[in-house]
Write a protein that holds these residues in place. Structure first.
Motif, short mmCIF file in Angstrom:
data_model
loop_
_atom_site.label_atom_id
_atom_site.label_comp_id
_atom_site.label_asym_id
_atom_site.label_seq_id
_atom_site.Cartn_x
_atom_site.Cartn_y
_atom_site.Cartn_z
N LEU A 127 0.71 -1.10 0.18
CA LEU A 127 0.06 -0.05 -0.16
C LEU A 127 0.99 1.36 -0.05
N PRO A 128 0.53 2.06 -1.00
CA PRO A 128 1.29 3.46 -0.77
C PRO A 128 0.97 4.24 0.28
N GLY A 129 1.76 5.46 0.47
CA GLY A 129 1.45 6.35 1.65
C GLY A 129 0.46 7.15 1.32
N ARG A 130 0.15 8.32 2.05
CA ARG A 130 -0.67 9.28 1.87
C ARG A 130 -0.07 10.55 1.91
N ARG A 154 -4.17 13.70 -17.40
CA ARG A 154 -2.75 14.15 -16.76
C ARG A 154 -2.27 12.59 -16.22
N LEU A 155 -3.17 11.97 -15.36
CA LEU A 155 -2.60 10.50 -14.82
C LEU A 155 -2.23 9.83 -16.12
N ALA A 156 -2.93 9.78 -17.09
CA ALA A 156 -2.50 8.90 -18.41
C ALA A 156 -1.30 9.40 -18.90
N GLY A 157 -0.76 10.54 -18.82
CA GLY A 157 0.72 11.03 -19.16
C GLY A 157 1.85 10.60 -18.38
N LEU A 158 1.17 10.40 -17.03
CA LEU A 158 2.27 9.98 -16.03
C LEU A 158 2.39 8.48 -15.61
N GLY A 185 6.64 10.24 -6.16
CA GLY A 185 7.60 10.12 -7.30
C GLY A 185 7.58 8.95 -8.14
N ARG A 186 6.90 8.08 -7.90
CA ARG A 186 6.68 6.61 -8.45
C ARG A 186 5.28 6.49 -8.93
N PHE A 191 3.08 -0.10 -7.56
CA PHE A 191 2.82 -0.47 -6.03
C PHE A 191 2.42 -1.95 -6.20
N GLY A 192 1.99 -2.47 -7.17
CA GLY A 192 1.57 -3.91 -7.28
C GLY A 192 0.58 -4.06 -8.61
N PRO A 193 0.23 -5.19 -8.62
CA PRO A 193 -0.63 -5.63 -9.83
C PRO A 193 -1.88 -5.10 -9.99
N GLY A 194 -2.42 -4.40 -9.07
CA GLY A 194 -3.64 -3.96 -8.73
C GLY A 194 -4.74 -4.61 -8.32
#
Length: 330
Positions: A127-130, A154-158, A185-186, A191-194
């Motif tokens: 689990l990623p942080g907050r 924007r998410l699609a670009g990153l 920054g990641r 963070f995992g396969p989802g």
């Protein structure tokens, strides 16, 4: 923690834990109590995002003290309603509960309807942080539907992998994915396969299957019983506390609508009817979430609790005999 099956098999033959899921009002608590007549000693770990809150027992259908005397329940009444409670915090608390239960060589049933909590636990998700400052800015940027779609672009670009998994209109998930991507920054997807991955699990997964009309009737009956049990007074007491309810707690079904009534924004009848409709809609979303998991074995949840518990117990016992890392998806 060792999340393989040997983590459990070593405890005097206790074997693999059971995860019992189903939509709200499907009778999970009653089935858990009935399981105690078939399996001893038995302890439960609640996978519910709302029963963690103190002073919210009526509207969250928190097991009573008498029920908890029959089957000890962990992860209930952990924090006050003004505190935020994250999935990561739940995962840590669940790990501690499992370690505690193992010292007594007790059988374990994870019971609850919060899909993300359930999956974080049984699949030991990374689990990623907050990143609250980032999240606040993204919340401000997502005022309307077109703004959410812009954030998705924007998410699609990153992180195109994460964007492909998330609907452009899913405000909560788009903001969360961007929060993590920008804050850590990641890429969020790193963070995992989802949630769409269903790897072998040490848990035996059993779902309670009910017709939607049956669930709808149970939802209404249970909500009206909550009203009779003092839910409105419970909400009033929470609003009277010096600290406001946390964002998560304030969105709890029933509490949100009754709070609006107490602030003069709805009539009581409208608050009750709206809460029932929203809870029915939530139950459908829960069912869809769990239906995606091919590892679940479904049992008829419309029978009495003892009959349902017997069916779940047969699945659980068979899985212990089979061994192996994952539950059947029969």
């Amino acid at each position: 923690m060792n999340w393989g099956p040997s983590r459990w098999d070593g405890a005097e033959g206790v074997g693999r834990p059971l995860a019992l899921v189903g939509p709200t009002a499907s009778g999970k608590t009653s089935v858990t109590l009935a399981l105690a007549d078939l399996v001893q000693p038995l302890e439960a770990v609640a996978a519910d995002s709302m029963t963690v809150y103190r002073h919210m027992n009526v509207g969250t259908a928190t097991p009573s003290l008498a029920e908890r005397a029959l089957v000890p329940h962990h992860l209930i009444d952990l924090v006050d309603a003004d505190e935020e409670f994250s999935v990561a915090r739940f995962q840590r608390a669940a790990n501690e509960a499992f370690d505690d239960i193992a010292t007594r060589s007790a059988h374990v049933v994870v019971v609850g309807g919060t899909g993300l909590y359930h999956q974080a636990l049984i699949d030991h998700l990374s689990l990623p942080g907050r990143y609250p400052d980032v999240a606040l800015q993204l919340e401000a940027d997502a005022a309307g539907e077109s703004d959410v779609k812009a954030l998705h672009a924007r998410l699609a670009g990153l992180d195109p992998t994460a964007a492909a998994r998330i609907q452009p209109t899913n405000r909560r998930r788009v903001i969360r994915a961007l929060e993590v991507t920008l804050g850590s920054g990641r890429p969020f997807s790193s963070f995992g396969p989802g949630l769409e991955a269903y790897p072998p699990s040490p848990f035996v997964l059993v779902g309670l299957r009910l017709g939607r009309d049956v669930t709808a009737r149970r939802v209404e009956k249970r909500f009206m019983a909550m009203m009779d049990a003092g839910l409105l007074d419970e909400v009033r007491a929470l609003l009277d506390r010096p600290q406001p309810m946390s964002r998560t707690a304030a969105q709890a079904l029933g509490y949100r609508e009754l709070a609006e009534h107490l602030r003069g924004e709805r009539t009581l009848d409208n608050a009750v009817s709206t809460a029932i409709v929203r809870t029915r809609q939530f139950a459908v979303r829960q069912e869809r979430w769990f239906r995606r998991d091919p590892r679940l074995t479904w049992v008829d949840g419309e029978a009495d609790a003892a009959t349902v518990a017997s069916a779940a117990h047969r699945v659980w016992t068979d899985a212990k005999k089979w061994g192996g890392p994952g539950a059947s998806g029969r």
